[in-house]
Design a protein around this motif. Sequence first.
Motif, PDB file in Angstrom:
ATOM      1  N   MET A   1       0.850  -1.161   0.000  1.00  0.00           N
ATOM      2  CA  MET A   1       0.000   0.000   0.000  1.00  0.00           C
ATOM      3  C   MET A   1       0.899   1.229   0.000  1.00  0.00           C
ATOM      4  O   MET A   1       1.767   1.364   0.855  1.00  0.00           O
ATOM      5  CB  MET A   1      -0.920  -0.003   1.210  1.00  0.00           C
ATOM      6  CG  MET A   1      -1.887  -1.181   1.218  1.00  0.00           C
ATOM      7  SD  MET A   1      -2.879  -1.320   2.730  1.00  0.00           S
ATOM      8  CE  MET A   1      -3.819   0.181   2.666  1.00  0.00           C
ATOM      9  N   ARG A   2       0.664   2.100  -0.983  1.00  0.00           N
ATOM     10  CA  ARG A   2       1.509   3.279  -1.153  1.00  0.00           C
ATOM     11  C   ARG A   2       0.718   4.567  -0.891  1.00  0.00           C
ATOM     12  O   ARG A   2      -0.498   4.582  -0.939  1.00  0.00           O
ATOM     13  CB  ARG A   2       2.106   3.292  -2.545  1.00  0.00           C
ATOM     14  CG  ARG A   2       3.058   2.111  -2.763  1.00  0.00           C
ATOM     15  CD  ARG A   2       3.738   2.168  -4.101  1.00  0.00           C
ATOM     16  NE  ARG A   2       4.648   1.053  -4.267  1.00  0.00           N
ATOM     17  CZ  ARG A   2       5.943   1.083  -3.971  1.00  0.00           C
ATOM     18  NH1 ARG A   2       6.489   2.184  -3.518  1.00  0.00           N
ATOM     19  NH2 ARG A   2       6.705   0.019  -4.151  1.00  0.00           N
ATOM     20  N   SER A   3       1.456   5.631  -0.667  1.00  0.00           N
ATOM     21  CA  SER A   3       0.831   6.921  -0.373  1.00  0.00           C
ATOM     22  C   SER A   3       0.244   7.576  -1.616  1.00  0.00           C
ATOM     23  O   SER A   3      -0.533   8.521  -1.500  1.00  0.00           O
ATOM     24  CB  SER A   3       1.846   7.861   0.284  1.00  0.00           C
ATOM     25  OG  SER A   3       2.918   8.111  -0.615  1.00  0.00           O
ATOM     26  N   GLY A   4       0.604   7.105  -2.789  1.00  0.00           N
ATOM     27  CA  GLY A   4       0.090   7.631  -4.043  1.00  0.00           C
ATOM     28  C   GLY A   4       0.054   6.538  -5.088  1.00  0.00           C
ATOM     29  O   GLY A   4       0.487   5.403  -4.853  1.00  0.00           O
ATOM     30  N   SER A   5      -0.463   6.869  -6.262  1.00  0.00           N
ATOM     31  CA  SER A   5      -0.680   5.863  -7.309  1.00  0.00           C
ATOM     32  C   SER A   5       0.533   5.746  -8.237  1.00  0.00           C
ATOM     33  O   SER A   5       0.442   5.946  -9.439  1.00  0.00           O
ATOM     34  CB  SER A   5      -1.936   6.199  -8.099  1.00  0.00           C
ATOM     35  OG  SER A   5      -1.860   7.515  -8.609  1.00  0.00           O
ATOM     36  N   SER A   6       1.671   5.384  -7.643  1.00  0.00           N
ATOM     37  CA  SER A   6       2.907   5.203  -8.401  1.00  0.00           C
ATOM     38  C   SER A   6       3.887   4.395  -7.558  1.00  0.00           C
ATOM     39  O   SER A   6       3.897   4.520  -6.318  1.00  0.00           O
ATOM     40  CB  SER A   6       3.527   6.554  -8.740  1.00  0.00           C
ATOM     41  OG  SER A   6       4.817   6.390  -9.272  1.00  0.00           O
ATOM     42  N   THR A   7       4.731   3.604  -8.210  1.00  0.00           N
ATOM     43  CA  THR A   7       5.751   2.864  -7.474  1.00  0.00           C
ATOM     44  C   THR A   7       6.824   3.788  -6.911  1.00  0.00           C
ATOM     45  O   THR A   7       7.605   3.376  -6.060  1.00  0.00           O
ATOM     46  CB  THR A   7       6.418   1.792  -8.361  1.00  0.00           C
ATOM     47  OG1 THR A   7       6.929   2.419  -9.535  1.00  0.00           O
ATOM     48  CG2 THR A   7       5.433   0.694  -8.733  1.00  0.00           C
ATOM     49  N   SER A   8       6.852   5.030  -7.346  1.00  0.00           N
ATOM     50  CA  SER A   8       7.804   5.990  -6.780  1.00  0.00           C
ATOM     51  C   SER A   8       7.296   6.603  -5.471  1.00  0.00           C
ATOM     52  O   SER A   8       8.055   7.278  -4.773  1.00  0.00           O
ATOM     53  CB  SER A   8       8.124   7.094  -7.787  1.00  0.00           C
ATOM     54  OG  SER A   8       6.970   7.856  -8.070  1.00  0.00           O
ATOM     55  N   CYS A   9       6.028   6.360  -5.126  1.00  0.00           N
ATOM     56  CA  CYS A   9       5.469   6.873  -3.869  1.00  0.00           C
ATOM     57  C   CYS A   9       5.872   5.950  -2.718  1.00  0.00           C
ATOM     58  O   CYS A   9       5.988   4.734  -2.893  1.00  0.00           O
ATOM     59  CB  CYS A   9       3.951   6.949  -3.955  1.00  0.00           C
ATOM     60  SG  CYS A   9       3.373   8.177  -5.135  1.00  0.00           S
ATOM     61  N   PRO A  10       6.067   6.511  -1.531  1.00  0.00           N
ATOM     62  CA  PRO A  10       6.470   5.703  -0.379  1.00  0.00           C
ATOM     63  C   PRO A  10       5.413   4.658   0.005  1.00  0.00           C
ATOM     64  O   PRO A  10       4.212   4.877  -0.148  1.00  0.00           O
ATOM     65  CB  PRO A  10       6.618   6.717   0.755  1.00  0.00           C
ATOM     66  CG  PRO A  10       6.670   8.051   0.116  1.00  0.00           C
ATOM     67  CD  PRO A  10       5.969   7.936  -1.202  1.00  0.00           C
ATOM     68  N   ILE A  11       5.907   3.533   0.510  1.00  0.00           N
ATOM     69  CA  ILE A  11       5.028   2.498   1.068  1.00  0.00           C
ATOM     70  C   ILE A  11       4.604   2.969   2.453  1.00  0.00           C
ATOM     71  O   ILE A  11       5.453   3.339   3.266  1.00  0.00           O
ATOM     72  CB  ILE A  11       5.759   1.144   1.148  1.00  0.00           C
ATOM     73  CG1 ILE A  11       6.084   0.655  -0.255  1.00  0.00           C
ATOM     74  CG2 ILE A  11       4.933   0.122   1.921  1.00  0.00           C
ATOM     75  CD1 ILE A  11       6.983  -0.567  -0.297  1.00  0.00           C
ATOM     76  N   ASN A  12       3.282   2.966   2.713  1.00  0.00           N
ATOM     77  CA  ASN A  12       2.816   3.414   4.022  1.00  0.00           C
ATOM     78  C   ASN A  12       2.194   2.288   4.847  1.00  0.00           C
ATOM     79  O   ASN A  12       1.883   2.484   6.009  1.00  0.00           O
ATOM     80  CB  ASN A  12       1.860   4.609   3.914  1.00  0.00           C
ATOM     81  CG  ASN A  12       0.622   4.315   3.112  1.00  0.00           C
ATOM     82  OD1 ASN A  12       0.434   3.209   2.644  1.00  0.00           O
ATOM     83  ND2 ASN A  12      -0.214   5.307   2.955  1.00  0.00           N
ATOM     84  N   SER A  13       2.011   1.109   4.250  1.00  0.00           N
ATOM     85  CA  SER A  13       1.458  -0.034   4.965  1.00  0.00           C
ATOM     86  C   SER A  13       1.576  -1.255   4.061  1.00  0.00           C
ATOM     87  O   SER A  13       2.081  -1.153   2.941  1.00  0.00           O
ATOM     88  CB  SER A  13      -0.011   0.222   5.329  1.00  0.00           C
ATOM     89  OG  SER A  13      -0.480  -0.828   6.164  1.00  0.00           O
ATOM     90  N   THR A  14       1.100  -2.383   4.552  1.00  0.00           N
ATOM     91  CA  THR A  14       1.094  -3.602   3.745  1.00  0.00           C
ATOM     92  C   THR A  14      -0.301  -4.218   3.770  1.00  0.00           C
ATOM     93  O   THR A  14      -1.074  -3.995   4.693  1.00  0.00           O
ATOM     94  CB  THR A  14       2.094  -4.646   4.273  1.00  0.00           C
ATOM     95  OG1 THR A  14       1.774  -4.955   5.632  1.00  0.00           O
ATOM     96  CG2 THR A  14       3.521  -4.154   4.187  1.00  0.00           C
ATOM     97  N   ALA A  15      -0.587  -4.979   2.746  1.00  0.00           N
ATOM     98  CA  ALA A  15      -1.807  -5.781   2.688  1.00  0.00           C
ATOM     99  C   ALA A  15      -1.360  -7.209   2.424  1.00  0.00           C
ATOM    100  O   ALA A  15      -0.536  -7.456   1.544  1.00  0.00           O
ATOM    101  CB  ALA A  15      -2.735  -5.298   1.587  1.00  0.00           C
ATOM    102  N   ARG A  16      -1.893  -8.123   3.197  1.00  0.00           N
ATOM    103  CA  ARG A  16      -1.504  -9.523   3.084  1.00  0.00           C
ATOM    104  C   ARG A  16      -2.688 -10.341   2.583  1.00  0.00           C
ATOM    105  O   ARG A  16      -3.847  -9.923   2.740  1.00  0.00           O
ATOM    106  CB  ARG A  16      -1.054 -10.032   4.442  1.00  0.00           C
ATOM    107  CG  ARG A  16       0.186  -9.317   4.944  1.00  0.00           C
ATOM    108  CD  ARG A  16       0.708  -9.940   6.225  1.00  0.00           C
ATOM    109  NE  ARG A  16       1.923  -9.266   6.645  1.00  0.00           N
ATOM    110  CZ  ARG A  16       1.980  -8.410   7.641  1.00  0.00           C
ATOM    111  NH1 ARG A  16       0.902  -8.110   8.329  1.00  0.00           N
ATOM    112  NH2 ARG A  16       3.119  -7.833   7.961  1.00  0.00           N
TER     113      ARG A  16
END
Length: 69
Positions: A1-16
């Motif tokens: 889960m990222r802070s924005g809609s791009s792989t360049s955005c920081p990861i802010n959580s995970t989904a398992r």
Amino acid sequence: MRSGSSTSCPINSTARPGDRLDYHCYTIGSDGYSWTYVRNDTRSPDTYGWIRDDVLSDGGSAVSCPEFD
């Protein structure tokens, strides 16, 4: 889960696998992929973020995010 809609955005959580995700809407990111904005109801407190649709087993949200159109 990222802070924005791009792989360049920081990861802010995970989904398992098995986590309950509440889909809000999707947008097309700068990388050309579709991304769904989700709330992970399994985490406490609930966490929010963007997940690229090709990693979601059901393809993500079918509702376009109006603020990104």
